[in-house]
Design a protein around this motif. Sequence first.
Motif, PDB file in Angstrom:
ATOM      1  N   LEU A 189       0.841  -1.192   0.000  1.00 55.66           N
ATOM      2  CA  LEU A 189       0.000   0.000   0.000  1.00 55.66           C
ATOM      3  C   LEU A 189       0.875   1.240   0.000  1.00 55.66           C
ATOM      4  O   LEU A 189       1.927   1.263   0.639  1.00 55.66           O
ATOM      5  CB  LEU A 189      -0.889   0.031   1.247  1.00 55.66           C
ATOM      6  CG  LEU A 189      -2.009  -0.996   1.323  1.00 55.66           C
ATOM      7  CD1 LEU A 189      -2.673  -0.940   2.684  1.00 55.66           C
ATOM      8  CD2 LEU A 189      -3.029  -0.755   0.236  1.00 55.66           C
ATOM      9  N   LEU A 190       0.414   2.272  -0.694  1.00 57.05           N
ATOM     10  CA  LEU A 190       1.083   3.571  -0.678  1.00 57.05           C
ATOM     11  C   LEU A 190       0.201   4.568   0.067  1.00 57.05           C
ATOM     12  O   LEU A 190      -1.026   4.436   0.064  1.00 57.05           O
ATOM     13  CB  LEU A 190       1.322   4.087  -2.095  1.00 57.05           C
ATOM     14  CG  LEU A 190       2.312   3.327  -2.969  1.00 57.05           C
ATOM     15  CD1 LEU A 190       2.333   3.947  -4.359  1.00 57.05           C
ATOM     16  CD2 LEU A 190       3.692   3.356  -2.345  1.00 57.05           C
ATOM     17  N   SER A 191       0.811   5.600   0.637  1.00 51.99           N
ATOM     18  CA  SER A 191       0.030   6.622   1.330  1.00 51.99           C
ATOM     19  C   SER A 191      -0.411   7.745   0.384  1.00 51.99           C
ATOM     20  O   SER A 191      -1.302   8.506   0.708  1.00 51.99           O
ATOM     21  CB  SER A 191       0.833   7.196   2.497  1.00 51.99           C
ATOM     22  OG  SER A 191       2.043   7.731   2.023  1.00 51.99           O
ATOM     23  N   ALA A 192       0.241   7.849  -0.774  1.00 49.67           N
ATOM     24  CA  ALA A 192      -0.120   8.874  -1.758  1.00 49.67           C
ATOM     25  C   ALA A 192       0.305   8.400  -3.145  1.00 49.67           C
ATOM     26  O   ALA A 192       1.096   7.469  -3.280  1.00 49.67           O
ATOM     27  CB  ALA A 192       0.578  10.190  -1.417  1.00 49.67           C
ATOM     28  N   HIS A 193      -0.227   9.050  -4.173  1.00 52.17           N
ATOM     29  CA  HIS A 193       0.100   8.677  -5.546  1.00 52.17           C
ATOM     30  C   HIS A 193       1.553   8.925  -5.900  1.00 52.17           C
ATOM     31  O   HIS A 193       2.088   8.350  -6.849  1.00 52.17           O
ATOM     32  CB  HIS A 193      -0.792   9.425  -6.542  1.00 52.17           C
ATOM     33  CG  HIS A 193      -2.178   8.880  -6.598  1.00 52.17           C
ATOM     34  ND1 HIS A 193      -3.259   9.677  -6.405  1.00 52.17           N
ATOM     35  CD2 HIS A 193      -2.648   7.640  -6.802  1.00 52.17           C
ATOM     36  CE1 HIS A 193      -4.360   8.943  -6.496  1.00 52.17           C
ATOM     37  NE2 HIS A 193      -4.013   7.707  -6.726  1.00 52.17           N
ATOM     38  N   GLU A 194       2.207   9.822  -5.174  1.00 56.55           N
ATOM     39  CA  GLU A 194       3.620  10.131  -5.395  1.00 56.55           C
ATOM     40  C   GLU A 194       3.916  10.527  -6.841  1.00 56.55           C
ATOM     41  O   GLU A 194       4.954  10.194  -7.397  1.00 56.55           O
ATOM     42  CB  GLU A 194       4.497   8.936  -4.978  1.00 56.55           C
ATOM     43  CG  GLU A 194       4.323   8.560  -3.517  1.00 56.55           C
ATOM     44  CD  GLU A 194       5.080   7.312  -3.106  1.00 56.55           C
ATOM     45  OE1 GLU A 194       5.724   6.662  -3.960  1.00 56.55           O
ATOM     46  OE2 GLU A 194       5.035   6.990  -1.916  1.00 56.55           O
ATOM     47  N   GLY A 195       2.967  11.208  -7.477  1.00 50.41           N
ATOM     48  CA  GLY A 195       3.178  11.698  -8.833  1.00 50.41           C
ATOM     49  C   GLY A 195       3.063  10.650  -9.925  1.00 50.41           C
ATOM     50  O   GLY A 195       3.292  10.939 -11.094  1.00 50.41           O
ATOM     51  N   ARG A 196       2.731   9.432  -9.567  1.00 54.13           N
ATOM     52  CA  ARG A 196       2.614   8.358 -10.567  1.00 54.13           C
ATOM     53  C   ARG A 196       1.210   8.364 -11.168  1.00 54.13           C
ATOM     54  O   ARG A 196       0.236   8.588 -10.473  1.00 54.13           O
ATOM     55  CB  ARG A 196       2.843   6.999  -9.918  1.00 54.13           C
ATOM     56  CG  ARG A 196       4.158   6.870  -9.225  1.00 54.13           C
ATOM     57  CD  ARG A 196       4.182   5.560  -8.462  1.00 54.13           C
ATOM     58  NE  ARG A 196       5.220   5.585  -7.456  1.00 54.13           N
ATOM     59  CZ  ARG A 196       5.952   4.558  -7.128  1.00 54.13           C
ATOM     60  NH1 ARG A 196       5.759   3.395  -7.703  1.00 54.13           N
ATOM     61  NH2 ARG A 196       6.873   4.651  -6.205  1.00 54.13           N
ATOM     62  N   PRO A 197       1.098   8.056 -12.450  1.00 53.90           N
ATOM     63  CA  PRO A 197      -0.243   7.954 -13.040  1.00 53.90           C
ATOM     64  C   PRO A 197      -0.941   6.682 -12.557  1.00 53.90           C
ATOM     65  O   PRO A 197      -0.299   5.652 -12.329  1.00 53.90           O
ATOM     66  CB  PRO A 197       0.037   7.885 -14.547  1.00 53.90           C
ATOM     67  CG  PRO A 197       1.439   7.385 -14.653  1.00 53.90           C
ATOM     68  CD  PRO A 197       2.164   7.864 -13.422  1.00 53.90           C
ATOM     69  N   VAL A 198      -2.237   6.780 -12.401  1.00 54.09           N
ATOM     70  CA  VAL A 198      -3.033   5.627 -11.978  1.00 54.09           C
ATOM     71  C   VAL A 198      -3.254   4.718 -13.176  1.00 54.09           C
ATOM     72  O   VAL A 198      -3.784   5.144 -14.197  1.00 54.09           O
ATOM     73  CB  VAL A 198      -4.383   6.088 -11.390  1.00 54.09           C
ATOM     74  CG1 VAL A 198      -5.256   4.906 -11.047  1.00 54.09           C
ATOM     75  CG2 VAL A 198      -4.146   6.956 -10.168  1.00 54.09           C
ATOM     76  N   ARG A 199      -2.825   3.462 -13.056  1.00 56.77           N
ATOM     77  CA  ARG A 199      -2.983   2.507 -14.151  1.00 56.77           C
ATOM     78  C   ARG A 199      -4.413   1.985 -14.240  1.00 56.77           C
ATOM     79  O   ARG A 199      -4.941   1.754 -15.317  1.00 56.77           O
ATOM     80  CB  ARG A 199      -2.044   1.327 -13.978  1.00 56.77           C
ATOM     81  CG  ARG A 199      -2.354   0.264 -15.053  1.00 56.77           C
ATOM     82  CD  ARG A 199      -1.410  -0.859 -15.159  1.00 56.77           C
ATOM     83  NE  ARG A 199      -0.055  -0.379 -15.236  1.00 56.77           N
ATOM     84  CZ  ARG A 199       0.987  -1.115 -14.877  1.00 56.77           C
ATOM     85  NH1 ARG A 199       0.815  -2.335 -14.448  1.00 56.77           N
ATOM     86  NH2 ARG A 199       2.195  -0.636 -14.963  1.00 56.77           N
ATOM     87  N   ASP A 200      -5.026   1.742 -13.080  1.00 50.22           N
ATOM     88  CA  ASP A 200      -6.353   1.149 -13.094  1.00 50.22           C
ATOM     89  C   ASP A 200      -7.056   1.422 -11.774  1.00 50.22           C
ATOM     90  O   ASP A 200      -6.464   1.973 -10.841  1.00 50.22           O
ATOM     91  CB  ASP A 200      -6.263  -0.371 -13.337  1.00 50.22           C
ATOM     92  CG  ASP A 200      -7.425  -0.896 -14.165  1.00 50.22           C
ATOM     93  OD1 ASP A 200      -8.542  -0.344 -14.067  1.00 50.22           O
ATOM     94  OD2 ASP A 200      -7.216  -1.867 -14.918  1.00 50.22           O
ATOM     95  N   VAL A 201      -8.321   1.017 -11.702  1.00 50.02           N
ATOM     96  CA  VAL A 201      -9.143   1.182 -10.508  1.00 50.02           C
ATOM     97  C   VAL A 201      -9.794  -0.159 -10.205  1.00 50.02           C
ATOM     98  O   VAL A 201     -10.351  -0.801 -11.107  1.00 50.02           O
ATOM     99  CB  VAL A 201     -10.235   2.256 -10.732  1.00 50.02           C
ATOM    100  CG1 VAL A 201     -11.153   2.366  -9.535  1.00 50.02           C
ATOM    101  CG2 VAL A 201      -9.601   3.605 -11.066  1.00 50.02           C
ATOM    102  N   LEU A 202      -9.713  -0.582  -8.947  1.00 47.13           N
ATOM    103  CA  LEU A 202     -10.394  -1.794  -8.507  1.00 47.13           C
ATOM    104  C   LEU A 202     -11.606  -1.404  -7.674  1.00 47.13           C
ATOM    105  O   LEU A 202     -11.478  -0.644  -6.710  1.00 47.13           O
ATOM    106  CB  LEU A 202      -9.473  -2.672  -7.654  1.00 47.13           C
ATOM    107  CG  LEU A 202      -8.308  -3.342  -8.351  1.00 47.13           C
ATOM    108  CD1 LEU A 202      -7.454  -4.089  -7.335  1.00 47.13           C
ATOM    109  CD2 LEU A 202      -8.811  -4.299  -9.425  1.00 47.13           C
TER     110      LEU A 202
END
Length: 148
Positions: free
Chosen positions: A7-20
Amino acid sequence: MVRAVSLLSAHEGRPVRDVLILSAEQRRLPSGIVTGLRGTEIALTLPAGTRLRQDDILLLDDGGIVDIVARPEPLLEVRTADLVSLARAAWLLGDHHIPVEIHGRYLRLMHTEAAANLLRPLGASVRVIEAPFEPEGGAYEHSGDNEV
């Protein structure tokens, strides 16, 4: 296929690949293979005891990230005339080992007729709704910050 590893606490600037979009049970015991809204197949290989919640962010083994959304489910919403009666209803449900989501003026639990019938003698107002379910963790779930 990619693996969810932590688990991450934030997106850290990464694009979201998908949503579950996961049910309460899928978030309570995340394991197996799931498919995101964009078609990504993900093996949930998280550490034992991991529980997912609405808005959690999964880190994949290839560095990608996935957002977690709590799936709306049929629930019972329980309201009472006063907080003492609400506490009695919560105690009764806990005594029957029924997972409950506790709010200031109402309770939510998975919709079953058995649970509804259990609450009606208390004079509780019980109605069926559809909403995400985030039950309390219980005595055996530890977040690490309140060890007993």
